[in-house]
Design an enzyme around this catalytic site. Structure first.
Site, mmCIF file in Angstrom:
data_model
loop_
_atom_site.group_PDB
_atom_site.id
_atom_site.type_symbol
_atom_site.label_atom_id
_atom_site.label_comp_id
_atom_site.label_asym_id
_atom_site.label_seq_id
_atom_site.Cartn_x
_atom_site.Cartn_y
_atom_site.Cartn_z
ATOM 1 N N GLU A 119 8.574 -4.203 10.944
ATOM 2 C CA GLU A 119 9.038 -2.893 10.450
ATOM 3 C C GLU A 119 9.481 -1.996 11.608
ATOM 4 O O GLU A 119 8.747 -1.816 12.597
ATOM 5 C CB GLU A 119 7.894 -2.224 9.663
ATOM 6 C CG GLU A 119 8.272 -0.858 9.108
ATOM 7 C CD GLU A 119 7.342 -0.355 8.014
ATOM 8 O OE1 GLU A 119 6.459 -1.119 7.560
ATOM 9 O OE2 GLU A 119 7.509 0.807 7.610
ATOM 10 N N ASP A 123 -1.254 -6.226 -0.714
ATOM 11 C CA ASP A 123 -1.391 -5.589 0.605
ATOM 12 C C ASP A 123 -2.838 -5.127 0.802
ATOM 13 O O ASP A 123 -3.375 -4.391 -0.041
ATOM 14 C CB ASP A 123 -0.465 -4.360 0.634
ATOM 15 C CG ASP A 123 0.143 -4.105 1.985
ATOM 16 O OD1 ASP A 123 -0.132 -4.864 2.928
ATOM 17 O OD2 ASP A 123 0.923 -3.133 2.075
ATOM 18 N N LYS A 144 -1.357 -9.509 2.584
ATOM 19 C CA LYS A 144 -0.694 -9.056 3.815
ATOM 20 C C LYS A 144 -1.621 -8.084 4.534
ATOM 21 O O LYS A 144 -2.339 -7.319 3.869
ATOM 22 C CB LYS A 144 0.641 -8.367 3.490
ATOM 23 C CG LYS A 144 1.338 -7.779 4.717
ATOM 24 C CD LYS A 144 2.742 -7.290 4.416
ATOM 25 C CE LYS A 144 2.838 -5.890 3.863
ATOM 26 N NZ LYS A 144 2.270 -4.824 4.723
ATOM 27 N N ASP A 175 0.837 -1.208 0.000
ATOM 28 C CA ASP A 175 0.000 0.000 0.000
ATOM 29 C C ASP A 175 0.871 1.257 0.000
ATOM 30 O O ASP A 175 0.362 2.378 -0.086
ATOM 31 C CB ASP A 175 -1.011 -0.007 1.154
ATOM 32 C CG ASP A 175 -0.356 0.051 2.525
ATOM 33 O OD1 ASP A 175 0.896 -0.061 2.600
ATOM 34 O OD2 ASP A 175 -1.084 0.201 3.520
ATOM 35 N N SER A 176 2.213 1.077 0.048
ATOM 36 C CA SER A 176 3.136 2.181 -0.213
ATOM 37 C C SER A 176 2.884 2.752 -1.605
ATOM 38 O O SER A 176 3.337 3.862 -1.925
ATOM 39 C CB SER A 176 4.590 1.715 -0.075
ATOM 40 O OG SER A 176 4.807 0.523 -0.799
ATOM 41 N N GLU A 206 -1.817 -5.566 8.384
ATOM 42 C CA GLU A 206 -1.043 -4.990 9.488
ATOM 43 C C GLU A 206 -1.708 -5.262 10.833
ATOM 44 O O GLU A 206 -2.942 -5.201 10.946
ATOM 45 C CB GLU A 206 -0.906 -3.470 9.288
ATOM 46 C CG GLU A 206 -0.122 -3.099 8.035
ATOM 47 C CD GLU A 206 0.097 -1.591 7.897
ATOM 48 O OE1 GLU A 206 -0.319 -0.825 8.804
ATOM 49 O OE2 GLU A 206 0.694 -1.188 6.880
HETATM 50 O O1 KIV Z 1 3.475 -1.139 1.650
HETATM 51 C C1 KIV Z 1 4.659 -1.515 1.738
HETATM 52 O O2 KIV Z 1 5.499 -1.242 0.883
HETATM 53 C C2 KIV Z 1 5.025 -2.317 2.903
HETATM 54 C C3 KIV Z 1 6.469 -2.641 3.095
HETATM 55 C C4 KIV Z 1 7.193 -1.437 3.537
HETATM 56 C C5 KIV Z 1 6.671 -3.786 4.001
HETATM 57 O O3 KIV Z 1 4.181 -2.669 3.669
#
Ligand code: KIV
Length: 286
Positions: free
Chosen positions: A184, A86, A115, A47-48, A117
């Site tokens: 992280e 994500d 994934k 989600d970055s 959180e």
């Molecule tokens: O969204 C992302 O890029 C991440 C990584 C930094 C692990 O969650």
């Protein structure tokens, strides 16, 4: 080489003799091809995306539709690496039904795992996704979707109780069936405690050298993103600088009429040029 699977990743614990896992983010097909050709084991469509591609200030703005759109682009590259989608903020917080539907949207878009959180408090959601046959990667420590709750992007697990909570969170995620856990921004001693406490591989970002793998963001590693440099980022390229130089050369060549050259242009054959009254000004075959 055959496609990497979630069970194969689950088995890659360094203390059991496995090589450290390499994970990189990617958000589109060319990015996925580059990461795959570089030999990464896992591609995270993180989600970055919100910050490094879509220009938002934090990760809270992306939707499940945004994520599915980019997961699909990555999946079309057919990488050997395991593709993980994500789950964005609020896509797994409201209800179990909503969570399963959103995880399924990323799997249908082409991810092989998702994934999310959070630690022990996410157990019911993780359980429901796994019950619907979708592998889940956990993410503990600094979870950027909690930035307002944390009061900013801060290193987590610095005191005794917070460190022990991270160990408990990792054990809870392992017990419910996560095949790996991202950690992280935690002190490396704490990352080691967590890594030692679980059988599933840990993948660190800003978590020191004792994890079972490492992940970095594509744009950070390549130097495409050059505005923010967290301590844990190592740059292996200066792609933004190179790109600005290349595009400036193009702009200069256009302005000085050095581009395009004769052999970069198409031409009429002689007969057609003559028939158009262009007498010798265009004499080559297209
Ligand atoms: O969204 C992302 O890029 C991440 C990584 C930094 C692990 O969650």
């Amino acid at each position: 080489m055959s496609k990497l699977t979630a069970p194969a990743v689950r088995a890659r614990k360094v203390r059991a003799g496995g090589d450290p896992l390499v994970m990189l983010t990617a958000y589109d097909a060319p990015g996925a091809r580059i990461v795959d050709e570089a030999g990464a084991d896992l591609i995270l469509v993180g989600d970055s995306l919100a910050m490094v591609v879509l220009g938002y200030d934090d990760t809270l703005q992306v939707t499940i539709d945004d994520m599915a759109h980019h997961v699909a682009a990555v999946a079309r590259a057919k990488p050997r690496a395991l593709v993980i989608g994500d789950l964005p903020w609020l896509s797994y917080h409201v209800s179990v039904e909503d969570t399963v539907r959103n995880a399924a949207a990323l799997i249908k878009a082409g991810a092989q795992a998702v994934k999310l959180e959070g630690g022990a408090k996410r157990v019911p959601m993780v359980e429901s996704i796994i019950a619907a046959e979708m592998p889940v990667m956990g993410h503990i420590g600094l979870t950027p979707q909690s930035m307002h709750a944390f009061g900013g992007y801060k290193v987590q697990g610095r005191d005794r109780s917070a460190a022990l909570q991270l160990v408990d969170d990792a054990r809870a995620l392992e017990a419910v069936g996560c095949f790996s856990i991202v950690m992280e921004c935690v002190p490396d001693e704490v990352a080691r405690m967590v890594t030692d406490a679980v059988e599933v591989p840990t993948i660190g970002i800003g978590a020191g050298p004792h994890c079972d793998g490492q992940v970095l963001v594509f744009h950070d590693v390549l130097g495409i993103e050059d505005r923010i440099t967290p301590k844990f980022v190592r740059r292996y390229g200066s792609v933004k600088e190179d790109a600005v130089a290349a595009l400036s050369s193009f702009a200069s060549d256009v302005r000085t009429r050095r581009f395009p050259a004769d052999d970069e242009s198409y031409h009429l054959n002689v007969e057609t040029a003559e028939a158009l009254g262009l007498y010798g000004s265009a004499t080559k075959t297209a």
